[in-house]
Scaffold this active site. Sequence first.
Site, PDB file in Angstrom:
ATOM      1  N   LYS A   1      33.435  46.457   4.549  1.00  0.00           N
ATOM      2  CA  LYS A   1      33.954  45.674   5.687  1.00  0.00           C
ATOM      3  C   LYS A   1      32.834  45.401   6.691  1.00  0.00           C
ATOM      4  O   LYS A   1      31.715  45.109   6.277  1.00  0.00           O
ATOM      5  CB  LYS A   1      35.160  46.388   6.303  1.00  0.00           C
ATOM      6  CG  LYS A   1      36.205  46.742   5.226  1.00  0.00           C
ATOM      7  CD  LYS A   1      37.528  47.171   5.769  1.00  0.00           C
ATOM      8  CE  LYS A   1      38.475  47.457   4.603  1.00  0.00           C
ATOM      9  NZ  LYS A   1      39.819  47.804   5.050  1.00  0.00           N
TER      10      LYS A   1
ATOM     11  N   GLU B   1      46.773  45.886  -2.628  1.00  0.00           N
ATOM     12  CA  GLU B   1      46.491  46.520  -1.338  1.00  0.00           C
ATOM     13  C   GLU B   1      47.651  46.277  -0.371  1.00  0.00           C
ATOM     14  O   GLU B   1      47.677  45.267   0.330  1.00  0.00           O
ATOM     15  CB  GLU B   1      45.205  45.938  -0.735  1.00  0.00           C
ATOM     16  CG  GLU B   1      43.958  46.223  -1.523  1.00  0.00           C
ATOM     17  CD  GLU B   1      42.731  46.338  -0.616  1.00  0.00           C
ATOM     18  OE1 GLU B   1      41.921  47.239  -0.863  1.00  0.00           O
ATOM     19  OE2 GLU B   1      42.597  45.554   0.338  1.00  0.00           O
TER      20      GLU B   1
ATOM     21  N   GLY C   1      43.801  51.377   6.102  1.00  0.00           N
ATOM     22  CA  GLY C   1      43.248  51.942   7.332  1.00  0.00           C
ATOM     23  C   GLY C   1      44.229  52.762   8.148  1.00  0.00           C
ATOM     24  O   GLY C   1      43.976  53.073   9.306  1.00  0.00           O
TER      25      GLY C   1
ATOM     26  N   SER D   1      43.882  53.340   2.150  1.00  0.00           N
ATOM     27  CA  SER D   1      43.785  54.759   2.505  1.00  0.00           C
ATOM     28  C   SER D   1      43.508  55.660   1.300  1.00  0.00           C
ATOM     29  O   SER D   1      44.015  56.783   1.229  1.00  0.00           O
ATOM     30  CB  SER D   1      45.039  55.225   3.261  1.00  0.00           C
ATOM     31  OG  SER D   1      45.148  54.532   4.489  1.00  0.00           O
TER      32      SER D   1
HETATM   33  P1  13P Z   1      40.971  51.716   3.648  1.00  0.00           P
HETATM   34  O1  13P Z   1      40.532  52.472   2.405  1.00  0.00           O
HETATM   35  O2  13P Z   1      40.068  51.957   4.807  1.00  0.00           O
HETATM   36  O3  13P Z   1      42.406  51.905   3.929  1.00  0.00           O
HETATM   37  O4  13P Z   1      40.767  50.153   3.291  1.00  0.00           O
HETATM   38  C1  13P Z   1      41.278  49.663   2.115  1.00  0.00           C
HETATM   39  C2  13P Z   1      40.783  48.282   1.933  1.00  0.00           C
HETATM   40  O5  13P Z   1      41.166  47.385   2.652  1.00  0.00           O
HETATM   41  C3  13P Z   1      39.804  48.041   0.866  1.00  0.00           C
HETATM   42  O6  13P Z   1      39.594  46.682   0.656  1.00  0.00           O
END
Ligand code: 13P
Length: 249
Positions: free
Chosen positions: A12, A166, A172, A210
């Site tokens: 990200k 997802e 997150g 997560s």
């Molecule tokens: P997290 O693992 O931080 O929840 O993010 C998942 C994600 O959006 C991966 O593309």
Amino acid sequence: MTRGRLVVGNWKMNPATIKDALALARTVGATPHAAVDIGVAPPAIALAAVTDALRSTDVAVFAQDVHWEASGAYTGQLSVSMLRGLAAGAIVGHSEVRRDQGDDDARIARKLARALGAGLQAILCVGETEAEFAQGRTASVLKMQIARDISEVSDLSPERFIVAYEPIWAIGTGRPASGAHASAAAQTIRAALDASGASADGIRVLYGGSVSAASVSEFAAADGIDGALVGGASLKADEFAAIIRAFAP
Ligand code: 13P
């Protein structure tokens, strides 16, 4: 059908500097990993440096997004020709990009077609919102997203096309979906791919939301889940390595 396992770290808008991204890439590249395909998706500005650092490893580098047009007046965007040689592929349709760039399924369909048409790999992200989950609408949302998002593509080669489930409410939040929910979603995704004429059996479906060293075993054991798309936990090389190990056969 045996599908190879794949774990991709989506960094990200992290880490803070290109130097930090390089350090993380080098650590990931130096970590031994058996029988699991690995990828990282650094921010666009760090793609060149990270790709260079990982050139002699088998860690694939992905862009976090790609534009649907081949070139033109699109300030701030990256084209497939710019990614060629720099990235093995791109994430397409991540919920944060859908949210922040206003991408709808029609646009995602064009991005996906552009990426696959250019010979890149594409990790298509789909998933329901918290409200849709609460209303029990996960399956219908996924079916619609898949049908719309792949509508511009004729060749969904399993070597290059990957789906990441997802659920938006799990991203997150520290509140991952259950393995059973992810399995059911993977089954729905494969049925939707089959219904659109793709041969879904060989197509890898990852879970994202997560995933951590603590939660990964749930997904490593989940039927129909072939790996993970990891956000926050992929920024810690040790934890990312533990997640990769969990998916080793
Ligand atoms: P997290 O693992 O931080 O929840 O993010 C998942 C994600 O959006 C991966 O593309």
